[in-house]
Design a protein around this motif. Structure first.
Motif, PDB file in Angstrom:
ATOM      1  N   GLY A   1       0.828  -1.213   0.000  1.00 61.15           N
ATOM      2  CA  GLY A   1       0.000   0.000   0.000  1.00 61.15           C
ATOM      3  C   GLY A   1       0.858   1.256   0.000  1.00 61.15           C
ATOM      4  O   GLY A   1       0.505   2.267  -0.613  1.00 61.15           O
ATOM      5  N   GLN A   2       1.990   1.168   0.686  1.00 57.01           N
ATOM      6  CA  GLN A   2       2.927   2.282   0.709  1.00 57.01           C
ATOM      7  C   GLN A   2       3.515   2.509  -0.680  1.00 57.01           C
ATOM      8  O   GLN A   2       3.698   3.645  -1.116  1.00 57.01           O
ATOM      9  CB  GLN A   2       4.028   1.996   1.739  1.00 57.01           C
ATOM     10  CG  GLN A   2       5.026   3.111   1.922  1.00 57.01           C
ATOM     11  CD  GLN A   2       4.365   4.444   2.173  1.00 57.01           C
ATOM     12  OE1 GLN A   2       3.289   4.516   2.782  1.00 57.01           O
ATOM     13  NE2 GLN A   2       4.971   5.508   1.679  1.00 57.01           N
ATOM     14  N   ALA A   3       3.789   1.395  -1.400  1.00 55.13           N
ATOM     15  CA  ALA A   3       4.274   1.514  -2.779  1.00 55.13           C
ATOM     16  C   ALA A   3       3.227   2.221  -3.644  1.00 55.13           C
ATOM     17  O   ALA A   3       3.552   3.129  -4.411  1.00 55.13           O
ATOM     18  CB  ALA A   3       4.603   0.132  -3.346  1.00 55.13           C
ATOM     19  N   VAL A   4       1.946   1.828  -3.472  1.00 57.38           N
ATOM     20  CA  VAL A   4       0.866   2.461  -4.247  1.00 57.38           C
ATOM     21  C   VAL A   4       0.796   3.952  -3.917  1.00 57.38           C
ATOM     22  O   VAL A   4       0.716   4.804  -4.814  1.00 57.38           O
ATOM     23  CB  VAL A   4      -0.496   1.793  -3.959  1.00 57.38           C
ATOM     24  CG1 VAL A   4      -1.637   2.577  -4.616  1.00 57.38           C
ATOM     25  CG2 VAL A   4      -0.502   0.342  -4.438  1.00 57.38           C
ATOM     26  N   ALA A   5       0.869   4.275  -2.626  1.00 56.46           N
ATOM     27  CA  ALA A   5       0.810   5.683  -2.206  1.00 56.46           C
ATOM     28  C   ALA A   5       1.943   6.471  -2.853  1.00 56.46           C
ATOM     29  O   ALA A   5       1.765   7.621  -3.280  1.00 56.46           O
ATOM     30  CB  ALA A   5       0.878   5.776  -0.681  1.00 56.46           C
ATOM     31  N   CYS A   6       3.113   5.846  -2.939  1.00 60.21           N
ATOM     32  CA  CYS A   6       4.275   6.484  -3.554  1.00 60.21           C
ATOM     33  C   CYS A   6       4.041   6.692  -5.050  1.00 60.21           C
ATOM     34  O   CYS A   6       4.317   7.762  -5.595  1.00 60.21           O
ATOM     35  CB  CYS A   6       5.502   5.618  -3.297  1.00 60.21           C
ATOM     36  SG  CYS A   6       6.997   6.236  -4.047  1.00 60.21           S
ATOM     37  N   TRP A   7       3.458   5.671  -5.713  1.00 59.38           N
ATOM     38  CA  TRP A   7       3.220   5.770  -7.156  1.00 59.38           C
ATOM     39  C   TRP A   7       2.199   6.855  -7.492  1.00 59.38           C
ATOM     40  O   TRP A   7       2.364   7.581  -8.461  1.00 59.38           O
ATOM     41  CB  TRP A   7       2.714   4.424  -7.705  1.00 59.38           C
ATOM     42  CG  TRP A   7       3.724   3.327  -7.656  1.00 59.38           C
ATOM     43  CD1 TRP A   7       5.081   3.441  -7.778  1.00 59.38           C
ATOM     44  CD2 TRP A   7       3.465   1.926  -7.478  1.00 59.38           C
ATOM     45  NE1 TRP A   7       5.663   2.196  -7.685  1.00 59.38           N
ATOM     46  CE2 TRP A   7       4.699   1.249  -7.514  1.00 59.38           C
ATOM     47  CE3 TRP A   7       2.288   1.177  -7.305  1.00 59.38           C
ATOM     48  CZ2 TRP A   7       4.814  -0.132  -7.373  1.00 59.38           C
ATOM     49  CZ3 TRP A   7       2.396  -0.202  -7.169  1.00 59.38           C
ATOM     50  CH2 TRP A   7       3.655  -0.846  -7.204  1.00 59.38           C
ATOM     51  N   ILE A   8       1.109   6.937  -6.709  1.00 61.55           N
ATOM     52  CA  ILE A   8       0.025   7.868  -7.063  1.00 61.55           C
ATOM     53  C   ILE A   8       0.208   9.219  -6.400  1.00 61.55           C
ATOM     54  O   ILE A   8      -0.477  10.170  -6.753  1.00 61.55           O
ATOM     55  CB  ILE A   8      -1.381   7.295  -6.718  1.00 61.55           C
ATOM     56  CG1 ILE A   8      -1.550   7.112  -5.210  1.00 61.55           C
ATOM     57  CG2 ILE A   8      -1.625   5.981  -7.452  1.00 61.55           C
ATOM     58  CD1 ILE A   8      -2.932   6.607  -4.811  1.00 61.55           C
TER      59      ILE A   8
END
Lengths: 133, 141
Positions: A59-66
């Motif tokens: 989820g942290q990766a997703v937050a970083c991507w978006i």
């Protein structure tokens, strides 16, 4: 976000200390996440990471991507394989990848996530629905 | 199946708990730590990382562990799957209550499978997040 866009892989190193920190922060003190004795007694190869820690890192990766430009409105996964975390300084390496899968009619965008450890898939059917803000 | 448990006592979401959780999951966005940054982005206070809501699910799930009619051996529990559907982020200062429903219980290959749904709302009645937790209780074999 263009359908088919692949995000850069994000890598997280997870050690026993990280499991203890997550146990304390989350309140999940299941001994399979800190005791080899208990983990092996229930048939696991050894202490495993909390599935929720893996999900949180993805989820942290997703937050970083978006970035701050979108919000996660739905987030789901299955836990496919356990992440065995050895009692050393290196721990286990978790690699997160993501791709923009499709735009939905309700205006959200579906991001499909893969997570691997030592080449094994650790999350199954992991996806986040995000909405532009 | 279909059993609904009583609402949990209110859980008060604290700023320091959010910061502690953010540290534990490598959530580096200042919106989880810095009040001014959170307010600049339109929130009343610092907001929790998405999976923080699992704390509410676990709090409600404790009712199952404590329920003698269930007889669940916690050391045999493995997490099968997890879903969160958010109405809005959890914000420091929220007082949250959770109502848990047992959606599904089944048995396959000697293991038991349990799905619970957790409706999390503020004490004022505002829906915040719905959580589905799938657990596998590993058989003795």
């Amino acid at each position: 976000m263009q359908v088919g866009t692949e995000f850069p892989a994000q890598t997280f190193q997870v050690t026993r200390a990280d499991l203890v920190r997550y146990a304390g922060a989350s309140g999940d003190f299941n001994p399979i996440h800190w005791s080899d004795r208990v983990a092996t007694s229930v048939g696991l190869p050894g202490v495993i990471a909390h599935g929720m820690l893996t999900m949180a890192l993805a989820g942290q990766a997703v937050a970083c991507w978006i970035g701050g430009t979108a919000a996660i409105v739905e987030y789901s996964t299955r836990f496919a394989n356990p992440v065995v975390v050895p009692d050393d300084d290196k721990g286990a390496e978790i690699v997160i990848n993501g791709v923009v899968k499709k735009q939905l009619d309700d205006g959200t965008t579906q991001i499909d996530i893969t997570a691997t450890c030592r080449g094994d898939k650790i999350l199954g059917a992991a996806r986040a629905l995000v909405r532009a803000r | 199946m279909g059993r609904v448990y009583p609402p949990t006592p209110p859980y008060e979401v604290g700023r320091e708990k959010i910061r502690e959780f953010a540290d534990a999951v490598c959530a580096t966005d200042p919106v989880h730590r810095d009040l001014a940054e959170a307010r600049a982005r339109g929130y009343a206070d610092v907001i929790a990382p998405p999976t923080f809501a699992i704390i509410l699910s676990q709090q409600a799930g404790q009712q199952l562990v404590d329920d003698q009619t269930f007889g669940m051996d916690y050391s045999r529990v493995v997490h099968g799957g997890q879903t969160f559907r958010y109405e809005r982020p959890i914000v420091a200062g929220d007082h949250l209550v959770t109502v848990m429903t047992v959606e599904e219980i089944s048995s396959r290959a000697g293991h038991a499978f349990l799905t619970t749904r957790h409706e999390v709302s503020t004490v004022e009645g505002e829906a915040v997040v719905t959580i589905w937790t799938k657990l596998v209780i590993r058989g003795e074999g």
